[in-house]
Scaffold this motif. Structure first.
Motif, mmCIF file in Angstrom:
data_model
loop_
_atom_site.group_PDB
_atom_site.id
_atom_site.type_symbol
_atom_site.label_atom_id
_atom_site.label_comp_id
_atom_site.label_asym_id
_atom_site.label_seq_id
_atom_site.Cartn_x
_atom_site.Cartn_y
_atom_site.Cartn_z
ATOM 1 N N LEU A 238 32.689 72.798 -12.449
ATOM 2 C CA LEU A 238 32.203 72.504 -11.217
ATOM 3 C C LEU A 238 32.599 72.645 -10.197
ATOM 4 C CD1 LEU A 238 29.349 73.337 -9.684
ATOM 5 C CD2 LEU A 238 28.496 71.175 -10.324
ATOM 6 N N VAL A 239 33.485 71.182 -10.379
ATOM 7 C CA VAL A 239 34.046 70.779 -9.124
ATOM 8 C C VAL A 239 35.329 71.923 -9.128
ATOM 9 C CG1 VAL A 239 35.523 68.935 -8.690
ATOM 10 C CG2 VAL A 239 33.242 68.671 -9.359
ATOM 11 N N VAL A 240 36.081 72.074 -10.025
ATOM 12 C CA VAL A 240 37.270 72.658 -9.590
ATOM 13 C C VAL A 240 37.054 73.838 -9.247
ATOM 14 C CG1 VAL A 240 38.979 74.186 -11.541
ATOM 15 C CG2 VAL A 240 38.237 71.636 -11.509
ATOM 16 N N LEU A 241 35.824 74.682 -9.913
ATOM 17 C CA LEU A 241 35.715 76.652 -8.896
ATOM 18 C C LEU A 241 35.414 76.295 -7.828
ATOM 19 C CD1 LEU A 241 33.704 77.784 -12.634
ATOM 20 C CD2 LEU A 241 35.858 78.145 -11.385
ATOM 21 N N ALA A 242 34.446 75.404 -7.266
ATOM 22 C CA ALA A 242 34.124 75.059 -5.931
ATOM 23 C C ALA A 242 34.999 74.560 -5.023
ATOM 24 C CB ALA A 242 32.965 74.014 -6.446
ATOM 25 N N ARG A 243 36.127 73.927 -5.625
ATOM 26 C CA ARG A 243 36.922 74.041 -4.651
ATOM 27 C C ARG A 243 38.125 74.957 -4.245
ATOM 28 N NH1 ARG A 243 37.902 67.177 -6.097
ATOM 29 N NH2 ARG A 243 35.365 66.337 -4.938
ATOM 30 N N ALA A 244 38.353 75.527 -6.100
ATOM 31 C CA ALA A 244 39.370 76.390 -5.575
ATOM 32 C C ALA A 244 38.557 77.900 -4.784
ATOM 33 C CB ALA A 244 39.749 76.890 -6.702
ATOM 34 N N LEU A 245 37.274 78.336 -5.236
ATOM 35 C CA LEU A 245 37.190 79.060 -3.848
ATOM 36 C C LEU A 245 36.558 78.851 -2.701
ATOM 37 C CD1 LEU A 245 33.813 79.718 -6.318
ATOM 38 C CD2 LEU A 245 35.920 81.116 -5.942
ATOM 39 N N GLY A 246 36.591 77.430 -2.413
ATOM 40 C CA GLY A 246 36.383 76.688 -0.660
ATOM 41 C C GLY A 246 37.932 76.716 0.399
ATOM 42 N N ARG A 248 39.671 73.441 -0.470
ATOM 43 C CA ARG A 248 39.988 72.772 -0.357
ATOM 44 C C ARG A 248 40.581 72.130 -1.394
ATOM 45 N NH1 ARG A 248 34.767 73.454 -0.515
ATOM 46 N NH2 ARG A 248 33.493 72.094 -2.735
ATOM 47 N N PRO A 249 41.763 70.779 -1.499
ATOM 48 C CA PRO A 249 42.228 70.219 -2.123
ATOM 49 C C PRO A 249 41.428 69.762 -3.372
ATOM 50 C CG PRO A 249 43.047 69.515 0.164
ATOM 51 C CD PRO A 249 41.481 70.517 0.032
ATOM 52 N N LEU A 250 42.181 70.056 -4.866
ATOM 53 C CA LEU A 250 41.674 70.071 -6.090
ATOM 54 C C LEU A 250 41.119 68.114 -5.470
ATOM 55 C CD1 LEU A 250 40.098 70.440 -8.349
ATOM 56 C CD2 LEU A 250 43.254 70.242 -9.706
ATOM 57 N N LEU A 251 42.027 67.235 -5.441
ATOM 58 C CA LEU A 251 42.141 65.420 -6.119
ATOM 59 C C LEU A 251 41.131 65.200 -4.534
ATOM 60 C CD1 LEU A 251 46.238 65.241 -7.128
ATOM 61 C CD2 LEU A 251 43.654 65.851 -8.029
ATOM 62 N N ARG A 252 40.559 66.038 -3.735
ATOM 63 C CA ARG A 252 40.349 65.061 -2.718
ATOM 64 C C ARG A 252 38.968 64.403 -2.839
ATOM 65 N NH1 ARG A 252 40.741 67.478 3.446
ATOM 66 N NH2 ARG A 252 43.066 66.905 2.499
ATOM 67 N N ARG A 253 38.332 63.934 -2.320
ATOM 68 C CA ARG A 253 36.883 63.296 -2.809
ATOM 69 C C ARG A 253 35.454 63.841 -2.124
ATOM 70 N NH1 ARG A 253 37.641 56.872 -3.300
ATOM 71 N NH2 ARG A 253 39.123 56.878 -4.800
ATOM 72 N N GLY A 254 34.465 64.042 -2.784
ATOM 73 C CA GLY A 254 33.534 64.884 -2.033
ATOM 74 C C GLY A 254 32.372 64.923 -2.354
ATOM 75 N N PRO A 255 31.798 65.115 -1.786
ATOM 76 C CA PRO A 255 29.758 65.695 -2.491
ATOM 77 C C PRO A 255 29.730 66.883 -3.348
ATOM 78 C CG PRO A 255 29.607 66.075 -0.273
ATOM 79 C CD PRO A 255 31.185 65.545 -0.549
ATOM 80 N N ASP A 256 30.167 67.617 -4.025
ATOM 81 C CA ASP A 256 29.809 68.601 -4.592
ATOM 82 C C ASP A 256 30.306 68.783 -6.297
ATOM 83 O OD1 ASP A 256 32.887 68.030 -5.101
ATOM 84 O OD2 ASP A 256 33.693 69.600 -4.399
ATOM 85 N N HIS A 257 29.994 67.758 -6.254
ATOM 86 C CA HIS A 257 29.810 67.451 -8.290
ATOM 87 C C HIS A 257 28.462 67.744 -8.994
ATOM 88 C CE1 HIS A 257 33.151 65.076 -9.405
ATOM 89 N NE2 HIS A 257 33.526 64.992 -7.891
ATOM 90 N N VAL A 258 27.634 67.767 -9.943
ATOM 91 C CA VAL A 258 26.905 68.263 -10.267
ATOM 92 C C VAL A 258 26.025 67.286 -9.953
ATOM 93 C CG1 VAL A 258 27.112 66.903 -12.711
ATOM 94 C CG2 VAL A 258 25.585 69.134 -12.474
#
Length: 339
Positions: A238-246, A248-258
């Motif tokens: 989920l995090v990889v897809l969300a950051r790729a589609l958005g 956004r840097p893959l390793l940057r922290r964010g409130p986008d987990h399940v």
């Protein structure tokens, strides 16, 4: 049997006490997770690692519960990964250092004589993936610990079915240690796992699962391993897809987990953890049933399909609003406590 119950009880109590004792020193030393809305001391993971290793070593030293071939090496490698994670908690190591260290440790524990060379390479990749996935799963109070306890019992059942008694006892001790830790990690958490505890959890569970499936077919083993780590894998995807589609840097922290996204549906933080724990239990149960032959390999497809469906649904949920919801819930809880 009696020793297993005694060892698990001791692990639970020792971890609960040690995690509480380490909280204040962690706060004073600044060993905290700043990803949260408030600084959270993360030496709880060190307590889980120390107690698990201590109780397991006691069983090996007294020969009451010897670990068995390769299991001692597995525990040493997991402890080394935990030590690397502790360094990351204190000095903030780069992610590639954690990946490299975990890869080296995984390469030393895979039973290549049973997996074959290429199967061993894939096993190393799975162990590294699972370790990092558990690191990401530690984004919500009680989540990584709850999923870890459920998975430890499932992997322990698979080990028992293979008559790997030492590994089964080790996993039961680890599950008990995580339970003792959860006494302080349930919302609102007073201690956290940190990189030390989360990497140790992912490494130990995934490597133990690889041990139980060594010698089986690659396709069937991949299905069982996925079931045992379905929640962590879904969160990672989920995090990889969300950051790729958005973009956004893959390793940057964010409130986008399940866990963040589930709270957008109105779930409380404990409610989201209970729901994910139930999902983990269902997936792990399927993995155990497939491993023991009680159901066919096709059952894995239901788990994979369910995980993919959840990921696709949660991708449509705004992640940023989850941060506002979390902040409101935490501040409201603090107002109640301070009032």
């Amino acid at each position: 049997m009696l020793y297993g119950i005694t060892a698990a009880s001791a692990a639970l109590l020792l971890t609960a006490v040690l995690a509480a004792l380490l909280r204040v020193p962690a706060l004073r030393a600044g060993i905290v997770d700043r990803r949260r809305q408030r600084p959270l001391p993360v030496l709880g993971g060190a307590a889980v690692v120390a107690v698990t290793c201590l109780v397991a070593w006691a069983g090996e030293w007294t020969r009451v519960a010897p670990l068995g071939d390769g299991v001692g090496r597995l525990l040493v490698a997991a402890a080394a990964v935990a030590a690397l994670g502790l360094v990351a908690d204190v000095w903030r190591l780069r992610a590639r250092v954690l990946v490299a260290g975990t890869t080296v440790a995984a390469a030393f524990v895979v039973p290549y004589d049973e997996t074959g060379f290429w199967g061993g390479v894939l096993a190393v990749g799975w162990i590294v993936f699972a370790s990092l996935a558990y690191r990401g799963l530690d984004h919500a109070d009680g989540l990584a610990g709850t999923v870890g306890v459920v998975t430890a019992f499932g992997a322990g059942a698979c080990a028992a079915a293979e008559v790997m008694d030492g590994l089964a006892v080790l996993l039961s001790v680890f599950a008990a240690a995580l339970t003792g830790f959860l006494m302080h990690n349930w919302f609102p958490a007073r201690v956290g796992l940190g990189a030390c505890g989360s990497l140790f959890t992912g490494f130990l569970l995934s490597a133990a699962a690889v041990f139980t499936r060594a010698g089986y077919g690659l396709g069937a083993s991949a299905g069982v391993l996925f079931c045992l780590g379905a929640v962590a894998a879904a969160d990672f995807l989920l995090v990889v897809l969300a950051r790729a589609l958005g973009r956004r840097p893959l390793l940057r922290r964010g409130p986008d987990h399940v866990g963040h996204r589930l709270r957008r549906f109105g779930l409380t933080p404990p409610g989201a953890v209970v729901l994910l724990g139930a999902g983990s239990f269902s997936a792990v149960l399927v993995g155990v049933l497939v491993h023991t032959g009680w159901t066919g390999d096709g059952a894995v497809l239901w788990v994979a399909g369910g995980a993919l469906f959840v990921v696709l649904v949660l991708l449509r949920v705004p992640a940023q609003a989850a941060r506002r919801d979390t902040s409101t819930q935490v501040s409201g809880h603090l107002r109640v406590r301070n009032g």
